[in-house]
Design a protein around this motif. Sequence first.
Motif, mmCIF file in Angstrom:
data_model
loop_
_atom_site.group_PDB
_atom_site.id
_atom_site.type_symbol
_atom_site.label_atom_id
_atom_site.label_comp_id
_atom_site.label_asym_id
_atom_site.label_seq_id
_atom_site.Cartn_x
_atom_site.Cartn_y
_atom_site.Cartn_z
ATOM 1 N N ILE A 1 1.036 -1.061 0.262
ATOM 2 C CA ILE A 1 0.137 0.255 -0.192
ATOM 3 C C ILE A 1 0.992 0.768 0.201
ATOM 4 O O ILE A 1 1.611 1.608 1.426
ATOM 5 N N ASN A 2 1.507 2.132 -0.846
ATOM 6 C CA ASN A 2 0.909 3.257 -1.114
ATOM 7 C C ASN A 2 0.403 4.436 -1.531
ATOM 8 O O ASN A 2 -0.123 4.513 -2.542
ATOM 9 N N ILE B 1 -7.926 -0.175 2.388
ATOM 10 C CA ILE B 1 -8.238 -0.526 3.711
ATOM 11 C C ILE B 1 -8.908 -1.912 3.031
ATOM 12 O O ILE B 1 -8.653 -2.946 3.656
ATOM 13 N N LYS B 2 -9.535 -2.010 2.111
ATOM 14 C CA LYS B 2 -10.301 -3.148 1.925
ATOM 15 C C LYS B 2 -9.217 -4.525 1.461
ATOM 16 O O LYS B 2 -9.939 -5.588 2.192
ATOM 17 N N ALA B 3 -8.611 -4.022 0.730
ATOM 18 C CA ALA B 3 -7.088 -4.909 0.404
ATOM 19 C C ALA B 3 -6.815 -5.114 1.224
ATOM 20 O O ALA B 3 -6.093 -6.119 1.526
ATOM 21 N N GLY B 4 -6.706 -4.068 2.927
ATOM 22 C CA GLY B 4 -6.051 -5.270 3.872
ATOM 23 C C GLY B 4 -6.329 -5.945 5.250
ATOM 24 O O GLY B 4 -5.511 -6.338 5.563
ATOM 25 N N PRO C 1 1.095 -10.636 4.157
ATOM 26 C CA PRO C 1 1.456 -9.985 4.709
ATOM 27 C C PRO C 1 1.375 -8.441 3.491
ATOM 28 O O PRO C 1 1.302 -8.104 2.933
ATOM 29 N N VAL C 2 1.095 -7.468 4.662
ATOM 30 C CA VAL C 2 1.015 -6.175 3.980
ATOM 31 C C VAL C 2 2.448 -4.959 5.005
ATOM 32 O O VAL C 2 2.785 -4.778 6.080
ATOM 33 N N SER D 1 -4.160 1.868 11.210
ATOM 34 C CA SER D 1 -5.306 1.516 13.162
ATOM 35 C C SER D 1 -6.802 -0.164 12.467
ATOM 36 O O SER D 1 -6.777 -0.555 12.711
ATOM 37 N N GLU D 2 -6.879 0.206 10.980
ATOM 38 C CA GLU D 2 -7.883 -0.764 10.446
ATOM 39 C C GLU D 2 -7.412 -1.977 9.699
ATOM 40 O O GLU D 2 -7.952 -3.037 9.645
ATOM 41 N N VAL D 3 -5.296 -1.855 10.037
ATOM 42 C CA VAL D 3 -5.109 -3.022 9.008
ATOM 43 C C VAL D 3 -3.693 -3.181 9.768
ATOM 44 O O VAL D 3 -3.148 -2.291 9.978
ATOM 45 N N ARG D 4 -3.834 -4.589 9.828
ATOM 46 C CA ARG D 4 -2.306 -5.035 10.832
ATOM 47 C C ARG D 4 -1.344 -5.369 9.436
ATOM 48 O O ARG D 4 -1.073 -5.830 9.230
#
Lengths: 278, 278, 278
Positions: free
Chosen positions: C65-66, C79-82, C91-92, C114-117
């Motif tokens: 994610i960039n 967010i949805k993909a994460g 892993p993200v 806060s929404e994606v680990r």
Amino acid sequence: MEINNKIIKLLDDLRERTPLVHQITNYVTVNDCANITLAIGGSPVMADDINEVLEMVSLSSSLVINIGTLNSRSVESMIKAGKRANELKIPVILDPVGAGATSYRTEVCKRIISEVRLAVIRGNLSEIKTIYGIDTITRGVDASESFDVSGDEFTKTKEMARKFAVKFVTVVAITGEVDIITDGKILYTTSNGHKMMSRVTGTGCMCTAVIGCYLGAGENNLIAALAGVVSMGIAGETAYERLDKKIEGSGTFRMKMIDVMYNLCEVEINKRSKINEE
Amino acid sequence: MEINNKIIKLLDDLRERTPLVHQITNYVTVNDCANITLAIGGSPVMADDINEVLEMVSLSSSLVINIGTLNSRSVESMIKAGKRANELKIPVILDPVGAGATSYRTEVCKRIISEVRLAVIRGNLSEIKTIYGIDTITRGVDASESFDVSGDEFTKTKEMARKFAVKFVTVVAITGEVDIITDGKILYTTSNGHKMMSRVTGTGCMCTAVIGCYLGAGENNLIAALAGVVSMGIAGETAYERLDKKIEGSGTFRMKMIDVMYNLCEVEINKRSKINEE
Amino acid sequence: MEINNKIIKLLDDLRERTPLVHQITNYVTVNDCANITLAIGGSPVMADDINEVLEMVSLSSSLVINIGTLNSRSVESMIKAGKRANELKIPVILDPVGAGATSYRTEVCKRIISEVRLAVIRGNLSEIKTIYGIDTITRGVDASESFDVSGDEFTKTKEMARKFAVKFVTVVAITGEVDIITDGKILYTTSNGHKMMSRVTGTGCMCTAVIGCYLGAGENNLIAALAGVVSMGIAGETAYERLDKKIEGSGTFRMKMIDVMYNLCEVEINKRSKINEE
């Protein structure tokens, strides 16, 4: 030559100040615009979302608006950022890519010009004629009417450029085989560059980005426009000379233009610039 | 060889006519597509906004639709531009990037095919199989089932290609280690290119853009597709031969492909083309 | 050196597995990110539409994610993909480009965190400080506070990095003249690279993409982050050494970085890596 010294001084200032150049531009040539900005010594930032353009432009030394792949979303960001730039006295340059090719492009250009005070407009002849209101043919985004650089036609084109600058209270740079740069009073013609530049996408956009860098480095919009056009022209002609024509082509040429811009210096400008003042 | 002469003639026409090639494409490889278009002698225009695609396609000699980074906004522009192109008898080529990887891509491809009459579809084997309705695995947008170029499997693939062309009333170009190009009657296989092309993003997209250029230069869709595939293959294999393998890699390789396309000529085509007609 | 062996092992695994690396990224450097991914041996897929990111990430070995050119549409896809990646234990990595330059960027970063680990966050010092909550100045997207690599300031920065990793339960990679990579317990500093990398757009984005490749090849997030930073640093310093400084500049440099990544091997890593463990 005095004018070269002004360009060289502005280039020195650019490299010392590394102006942040906010660019709302197209997705075709955006990478080249960022890299040419870095090559000459600026710092590019390509933000186009309506949620952040006001803040981003406020941090910047100049704003580049390029409508190459315009859409309704980005147009609103362009206008909003342009108005804020005006409030903050940050110079704005417009690249009216493909004005005349579609009525949408022409209308968006007119809207930007009516709502945002522009320091410089840089385009090819058909784009500039379209905006001025002269019937012309814009074929796509790259092709352009060519200049007839001798005789009456050229005189008329220069006259149109002066009137354009006066009408829109801006500096106009018309680039082609010969370039015309004017604020309505002083008019420069330059003839650096090479025709192979038209075989690489984005050389016009890159020229606009480079002018944006110079605008962010000084106070004189006319000299900034001239410096950008001459710098890009030198990059093109020098890159062409360095090609091994038997096996190298537009791929290598593109890369070498960026190399030349990176290494641009006083010696090269004095050696190569071809500027006439009228 | 007669077929080479047809390709050479079309290349000459391309360079004389400099067709305007309207491309609604992805933001990953768009710059490469524009530069390869210019390299071979076309004139690219990358407009995707719904407000201008009708006008832009009307000015163009061909239309390239590439779904590499499709979204709901661009899909509507693709369909709208495609239909207008059909009305104006402007040839349309579809690159179904990643068809099969997600159901959204597969559905969009099917919708485009059902609403727009296509001159050519160019994809890898898994993309073409997906559209044809054969169970297959598309892994992302680059990887593809490889061809088994001997024996039964290859015969079956060629048969599928013919049926595909007939079913969708189009020319299909399946590119891979060996390429298959057919209109359902005549079928060409070609084996130019180099496997290193899969290590550069957009070689498929560029092939599609080059076919788009040839489509804009002549009347024969099958020869245009063949010419595009062979030209791109020659660019890849020649670029590979010119690499200094000890220190050069995919960065230099990419640039040299564009150089070769820029310098592509009769001699190279006659020397290198590997075409079989069945 | 034991740590080099871990990196070399992971590079071998990467090349054997060719992980599919799903990247939701910016339109400025996306082509470079795809090409560096292919150069090191991964397979990039750049899909950002809300209609397909769930499926695409499910096929992938890692997610990048960039936020370089974030907009409201792409943020929702990120967010949805994460979240889906988290469910599937894919892993993200987050590249918080320009966090701090605008409040929109800062807020989006906080929301993603806060929404994606996150397995890894890679940024420059001002971006990381901004996210951590320390007052700092982010100037555009490229410039960054420089490290004072001696004395108290550096010690404090390393301490902040450890706390950052613990606070957000992630690996953090702060890149600059000296790089800091830590999971809160083990901390590596590395000093590969060359300052000319800051004159090419996207070297940070490319570093993040390379880490994404390593994340998709193994299980150890800390080693993946270290391997990515060291690989990119080696690419930069080797490319610099191979420049003909008299005529080559940032254009050639960019291409050579991709070449070096393509040819990266055990010998080079052992010869060049400069890693300290604390």
